[in-house]
Design an enzyme around this catalytic site. Sequence first.
Site: not given
Length: 970
Positions: A629, A631, A673
Site C-alpha cells: 500500500s 508503494a 512504510d
Amino acid sequence: MATTAPLVFAYYVTGHGFGHATRVVEVTRHLIDAGHVVHVVTAAPDFVFTTEIQSPNLFLRRVLLDCGAVQSDALTVDRLASLEKYSQTAVIPRESILASEVEWLKSIKADLVVSDVVPIACRAAADAGIRSVCITNFSWDFIYADYVMAAGHHHRSIILQIAEDYSHCEFLIRLPGFCPMPAFRDVVDIPLVVRRLHKSREEVRKELGVGDDVKLLIFNFGGQPAGWKLKEEYLPTGWRCLVCGASDDQELPPNFIKLSKDAYTPDVIAASDCMLGKIGYGTSSEAMAYKLPFIFVRRDYFNEEPFLRNIIEHYKGGVEMIRRDLLSGCWQPYIDHAVSLKPCYNGDINGGEVAASILQDTAHGNVHTKYKPCGARRLRDAIVLGYQLRGISERQANVPDWYVHAPLPSQEHELSKEEIHIPDFEVLHGDLQGLSDTASFLKALGELSAIDFERDNKDQLRERLAAARLFNWEEEIFVARAPGRLDVMGGIADYSGSLVLQMPIKEACHAAVQKNHPSKQKLWKHAQARHHSDRDKPTPILEIVSFGADLSNRGPTFDMDISDFMDGEQPISYEAARKYFSRDTSQRWAAYVAGAISVLMTELGVRFEDSISIVISSAVPEGKGVSSSAAVEVASMTAIIAAYGLKIAPRDIALLCQKVENHIVGAPCGVMDQMASACGEKNKLLAMLCQPAEVLGLVDIPSHIKFWGIDSGLRHSVGGSDYGSVRIGTFMGRKMMKSMASSKVDEYNSDETGRNSTELLEAEASLAYLCNLPPHRYEGGYANKLPERITGEEFLTKYGSHDDPVTVINRDMSYAVKAPTAHPVYENSRVKAFKSLLTAAASDEQLSALGELMYQCHYSYSACGLGSVGTDKLVELVQMMRLAGTLYGAKITGGGSGGTVCVMGEKSVRSSEQIREIQQRYKNATGFMPYVFEGSSPGAGKFGYLKIRRRSSPKSDFAAASSLTASAEH
C-alpha cells in the site's frame, strides 16, 4: 428419454440462492418424466419446484445442510460470516446430520444420491452404502478457500472436510462456466442446464401490457436490498423495467413494473431486450441460452463470478457496470452498449436432459468410462486451487515440485545504458538508473499506445484496453517508481516513536500520470455519457487503471469528477473522502491512489483544474507485509506532484502519504512504510526516529551481511483487527502510565523529602512517545502495575480517551495492555543496539548478537498476539539451520499476524542454499512454496521521476477507439 424401471433419487440442493434450485428443477423434471421418484432436499420455497413439476413422484424435504455464501448485501459476500455459518450449519452438528441422513436414505431406499453441491450429502451416501454424483459448476472448497485466507488460520479445517466429503462422490457432472474442482476424481461435461420456456415473447408482453414498440429491461438482483431507490430517469426514453424481487410495499416509478414473486423468470428473460443484475449460474445460463444482453454488476468475494463472467464475455453477451453507476442511475450508456451486442452462444441448452440420462444410467450401475478425463485435468485444477489455499498454514494442497509459484530469485541484474533501449518513448527528464522493471513498464506503455482496437480488441485484457485509450500519447507523461520495504527492525513500535531500520526491496510500484485540459481528455464511453452531457462545459475527470486487478477480482478501473473532492470552495473532509471510496468494495483500492489528490488539496491547498489520467502497475505483492500500500501511495503521490510541477521533499511526501492511509483508506499505520518507500536507498537501511518522522540517515549494510524476506503465505493487513487492537492496547498502556506518574508527582510534592525526585516522573506524566521511556524505568515503576487486559468500557470510564487519533476503542471489546505496552519500550532499545552492532567488527559474535535481537523482537510480537503459525514455522526453520549454517536471525515484520519474515545471515553461497532449503522444508510442511524477497532498489526520492513522450504518432485509430464499448473499459 426411454421409460425404465422406477428408480429412487435423493437430490440435495445447496442453500445458496435460487439458481441451484432452478437447475435442479430441470434435471428433476426429466427424471420424473422417465417415471422415476425424486426426493429433493432443499431450503428453497416449494413453488420453485411445483410451478414446473406437478407429480406424485416429487417429494420435497425442507432441510438446510449447507449455507452457501452469506451476503452482507446483494453484491457483497461476508467471508467470515460465511465460514462461521457453515460451521454452525454443517460442522458442529456433523455427527447428528450424518446419522439422520444415513437413516433417511435407507428409509427411502435411494438408488443414487445427487448433490448440487452439498458436501455432506456425498459422505452420508458413502456411509449408507449408496453411490453419489455431483452436478455443479463450482464446489464449496474452491469458494471458501479465499475466505479462509481472509479469516487467517481460523476455519481452515473446513476446506479439508469439504474436499474429503466430495472425494466420496463417484464423479462430477460439470456445467459450463466451471471453477477448478480437483476433489472430484472423474468429470463428465454437459451442456447448459436451462429451464424451458412456457410462453412466447408475445404472450408475456401481452400479459404485462407492454407493446412491441417498448424496450424491456429486466432488473434481476435476487431481491432488492433496502436503500436502493429506483427513479424514472434511470431508464432511456422508450424503455420500461421489470423488477424481480421487489417487496410488497415498495413503490416504483411509473416506468418500472413489479413482477410477482413466483414469476417464471425464463419467460420474462426471453421477452426482454436486456437484463441488469448480478452474475449467478441461473441468470447467466438463461441470458446466454435466450441471447439476452446482460449488464452485470461485480459481486464482491464470490469466487464463482470470474469464471461465469469469462464465458458471458466470450460469447459477446455481457457488459460490466460500475456499482456507483448502478446506484446513481447512470444506466443509459450501458444499456445503449448492451443492445448493440450480438450474443452468440450456440451450444446446446439441453443439459438437464443429458444429466438425467447420465444419472439414470449410473443408478442402473453403468460406468461412463468414455467421459473420464486424463490426470492432467485434476492436476491443473489442483494447481489453481493451490493458489487459493496459499494462506493456509498446514499441508493442504500437494502442488507438484515442478510447479513453483515463486522460485528463489536469481541474482540482481542492473541493466547498462546500452541494454536499456526504449524505442517508443523519448525520455525528456530523469534516468532509468539501470532498473529493468522500469524499462519493462515503459515497454508495456509503448505496447498500449500501439494497440489496434479493431484488430486486438478480442485478445487484450480489459484493463489494457482501458489503459490504452486513457492517454494522449503525443503529450507528456510523468512516471514515478516506489519500492516496497523489508522491516528489518522496528516494526509496530513506529507509532510509539521508536527508532526503525527499513530496507527498500527490489519489487516496486510504477505510476504513470498525465494531466490534460478537460476538453482534451480521452474519456471512457460511460464516463463520457455521465460527465459530458453538457459539451460546452467539460468537467475535469480523474480516471485510473490498476494493472493486475482482474487477478484479485477487483474493479480494474475507477473514475470520478475532480469536483467530488470539493465541498463548495473547500476540500471535503477526510471522513467524507473515506466514505466516498468505501461505497464500492471492488473499487476501494482507488483510495490509495486518488487519496493523494484529496490530501494535497487539504494539506497544501493545491487545486486541480485539469483532468488526470493514471495507470498503476505494482510488482509489490499484496498482503505480504512488505508495504504494497505504501508503494502505491508514494508512487501515485510522487507522479502527481511531478505532473503538476510541485516541489515537495521525499520526507514530506511520505508524511502526506501516511495521511492518505490513515485518514482516507482508514488503516492505522505508522509512517515508517511510506518513509522507507520515499526516502530509502538501495542496499542501505533507512534509520528513522518516528517522532514523528526524523530521518537520522542511511546505514550501510556491511558487505558480509545480507537480508532476505520469506513470505509465510498468510495474508497480513494493517487494517486488520489484530493490528488495530494491539495499537489501541499500546496507547491505553501509555495513558495508564502517564496517570500513574502524575499521581506519584502529586504524592511526592506533598512530601518535603520527595520534591527533588519528581523530575523524571513529571517527564513520564507528559510522555509523548512510549519509546522515550527507558526499559529500566518501565520495569521499576510500571510493569507490575499494568493490567494484562482491560475492557474498552472499563478503560473509557476511568481514563476517558487513549489519545490516538486513528483508532477507536470498542466499549464491548477486551484489549491486551501489558504486552503491547512493553513491546515498543524494549524494541526501541533493541533497534538502537542493532544499529550499533552493524558498525562493529565482522565476527561470529556480531552476527549472533544481531540475530538474538531479531529473535527477541519476533517473540515479543507473539506476546502481543501478532504472531502466526506460518511465521513461527519459518523462524523455527532458520533456527534449525543455525546449527550448521550461516543464517543467524529471523523475525516477523511489519504489522504481524502473517506476512513476511526477515532473515539475516552471511552474504554467501551457503546462505542462499539454506534459504532455498527453508523454502522447500516450508513447502513440505505446509503445501505452500514461499516467495523470497531478495535484493534492494532506490526509494522514490532517489529515483525522482521520468518525463516521457511518444517518439511518433501511435498506430491506433483513436477516433474509432473513442466509440468503442465500455465493456473493454471495465
